[in-house]
Design a protein around this motif. Sequence first.
Motif, PDB file in Angstrom:
ATOM      1  N   VAL A  74     -36.769 -19.448 -41.651  1.00 18.34           N
ATOM      2  CA  VAL A  74     -35.355 -19.098 -41.725  1.00 18.34           C
ATOM      3  C   VAL A  74     -35.025 -18.066 -40.649  1.00 18.34           C
ATOM      4  O   VAL A  74     -35.755 -17.087 -40.480  1.00 18.34           O
ATOM      5  CB  VAL A  74     -35.010 -18.566 -43.133  1.00 18.34           C
ATOM      6  CG1 VAL A  74     -33.542 -18.194 -43.230  1.00 18.34           C
ATOM      7  CG2 VAL A  74     -35.348 -19.625 -44.180  1.00 18.34           C
ATOM      8  N   HIS A  75     -33.914 -18.290 -39.950  1.00 20.97           N
ATOM      9  CA  HIS A  75     -33.451 -17.418 -38.867  1.00 20.97           C
ATOM     10  C   HIS A  75     -34.517 -17.286 -37.783  1.00 20.97           C
ATOM     11  O   HIS A  75     -34.577 -16.289 -37.080  1.00 20.97           O
ATOM     12  CB  HIS A  75     -33.028 -16.041 -39.381  1.00 20.97           C
ATOM     13  CG  HIS A  75     -32.075 -16.106 -40.531  1.00 20.97           C
ATOM     14  ND1 HIS A  75     -30.837 -16.689 -40.422  1.00 20.97           N
ATOM     15  CD2 HIS A  75     -32.200 -15.707 -41.811  1.00 20.97           C
ATOM     16  CE1 HIS A  75     -30.233 -16.635 -41.594  1.00 20.97           C
ATOM     17  NE2 HIS A  75     -31.036 -16.055 -42.452  1.00 20.97           N
ATOM     18  N   GLY A  76     -35.380 -18.296 -37.665  1.00 21.57           N
ATOM     19  CA  GLY A  76     -36.393 -18.319 -36.625  1.00 21.57           C
ATOM     20  C   GLY A  76     -37.503 -17.297 -36.793  1.00 21.57           C
ATOM     21  O   GLY A  76     -38.303 -17.108 -35.877  1.00 21.57           O
ATOM     22  N   VAL A  77     -37.578 -16.638 -37.950  1.00 20.93           N
ATOM     23  CA  VAL A  77     -38.531 -15.543 -38.093  1.00 20.93           C
ATOM     24  C   VAL A  77     -39.441 -15.710 -39.307  1.00 20.93           C
ATOM     25  O   VAL A  77     -40.645 -15.900 -39.179  1.00 20.93           O
ATOM     26  CB  VAL A  77     -37.790 -14.189 -38.181  1.00 20.93           C
ATOM     27  CG1 VAL A  77     -38.769 -13.045 -38.300  1.00 20.93           C
ATOM     28  CG2 VAL A  77     -36.886 -13.982 -36.969  1.00 20.93           C
ATOM     29  N   ASN A  78     -38.890 -15.586 -40.504  1.00 22.49           N
ATOM     30  CA  ASN A  78     -39.681 -15.558 -41.732  1.00 22.49           C
ATOM     31  C   ASN A  78     -39.661 -16.902 -42.444  1.00 22.49           C
ATOM     32  O   ASN A  78     -38.736 -17.692 -42.283  1.00 22.49           O
ATOM     33  CB  ASN A  78     -39.147 -14.481 -42.684  1.00 22.49           C
ATOM     34  CG  ASN A  78     -39.337 -13.102 -42.106  1.00 22.49           C
ATOM     35  OD1 ASN A  78     -40.454 -12.676 -41.839  1.00 22.49           O
ATOM     36  ND2 ASN A  78     -38.234 -12.406 -41.883  1.00 22.49           N
ATOM     37  N   GLU A 145     -26.231 -11.018 -35.522  1.00 21.39           N
ATOM     38  CA  GLU A 145     -25.740 -12.075 -34.620  1.00 21.39           C
ATOM     39  C   GLU A 145     -26.515 -13.374 -34.827  1.00 21.39           C
ATOM     40  O   GLU A 145     -25.934 -14.449 -34.811  1.00 21.39           O
ATOM     41  CB  GLU A 145     -25.822 -11.615 -33.156  1.00 21.39           C
ATOM     42  CG  GLU A 145     -24.788 -10.560 -32.805  1.00 21.39           C
ATOM     43  CD  GLU A 145     -23.353 -10.985 -33.148  1.00 21.39           C
ATOM     44  OE1 GLU A 145     -22.956 -12.121 -32.810  1.00 21.39           O
ATOM     45  OE2 GLU A 145     -22.624 -10.178 -33.763  1.00 21.39           O
ATOM     46  N   ARG A 146     -27.824 -13.273 -35.028  1.00 16.82           N
ATOM     47  CA  ARG A 146     -28.639 -14.460 -35.283  1.00 16.82           C
ATOM     48  C   ARG A 146     -28.192 -15.121 -36.589  1.00 16.82           C
ATOM     49  O   ARG A 146     -28.045 -16.336 -36.670  1.00 16.82           O
ATOM     50  CB  ARG A 146     -30.121 -14.078 -35.336  1.00 16.82           C
ATOM     51  CG  ARG A 146     -31.025 -15.268 -35.523  1.00 16.82           C
ATOM     52  CD  ARG A 146     -32.515 -15.007 -35.332  1.00 16.82           C
ATOM     53  NE  ARG A 146     -33.013 -13.805 -35.955  1.00 16.82           N
ATOM     54  CZ  ARG A 146     -33.513 -12.761 -35.287  1.00 16.82           C
ATOM     55  NH1 ARG A 146     -33.567 -12.776 -33.974  1.00 16.82           N
ATOM     56  NH2 ARG A 146     -33.963 -11.700 -35.925  1.00 16.82           N
ATOM     57  N   ARG A 147     -27.932 -14.316 -37.621  1.00 18.04           N
ATOM     58  CA  ARG A 147     -27.506 -14.867 -38.908  1.00 18.04           C
ATOM     59  C   ARG A 147     -26.115 -15.499 -38.816  1.00 18.04           C
ATOM     60  O   ARG A 147     -25.861 -16.530 -39.449  1.00 18.04           O
ATOM     61  CB  ARG A 147     -27.546 -13.793 -39.992  1.00 18.04           C
ATOM     62  CG  ARG A 147     -28.967 -13.474 -40.424  1.00 18.04           C
ATOM     63  CD  ARG A 147     -29.005 -12.398 -41.487  1.00 18.04           C
ATOM     64  NE  ARG A 147     -30.365 -12.143 -41.891  1.00 18.04           N
ATOM     65  CZ  ARG A 147     -30.931 -12.619 -43.001  1.00 18.04           C
ATOM     66  NH1 ARG A 147     -30.235 -13.370 -43.822  1.00 18.04           N
ATOM     67  NH2 ARG A 147     -32.175 -12.350 -43.292  1.00 18.04           N
TER      68      ARG A 147
END
Length: 188
Positions: A74-78, A145-147
């Motif tokens: 999710v969101h390119g991270v977790n 901003e990513r979210r």
Amino acid sequence: MSAKLFVLAGPTAVGKGTVAAAMRDEHPEIYLSVSATTRSPRPGEVDGVHYHFVSTEEFDRLVAEGQMLEWAVVHGVNRYGTPRGPVQEALDAGRPALLEIDLQGARQVRESMPEAVFVFLKPPSWDELVRRLVGRGTEGEEERERRLATAREELAAEAEFDVTIVNREVHAAVEDLVTLMVDSSSRP
């Protein structure tokens, strides 16, 4: 009459977690799945209540053993995911179950459990969604901003869902969801 699985998804900051927490408090007869995540707890979050906070290695093990109903980055991270066992146990016991998950996870559940009822939680407006995200103060500017970029994509997926509930006020959204769950569970 058997218990049904309901999937609640929507854009980031729409209030999915707040609606789910209120549902847990006000309607304990409904099983609310607790997701696993590799992210760190936010202030006030309790392991095993809000999420199961696990290491990357533990998450990998759960996925490899087929113990996740769905999972996603999710969101390119977790990574977040839904442990399969507790959901199936609740359904087998005749309790309606609710998954509060992201869009990627909802799509996976649709593949594996198409009989579930998919509910899209929508903000009253884009400006309100931005206000909620900024107002919670849990993310820095780059993360916000990513979210928001992710939220634009997530809002475009509304047509993939069976039902839309607008989250103007938490308790009203909970009652709309409970009414849907009771009405849907009373049908074959």
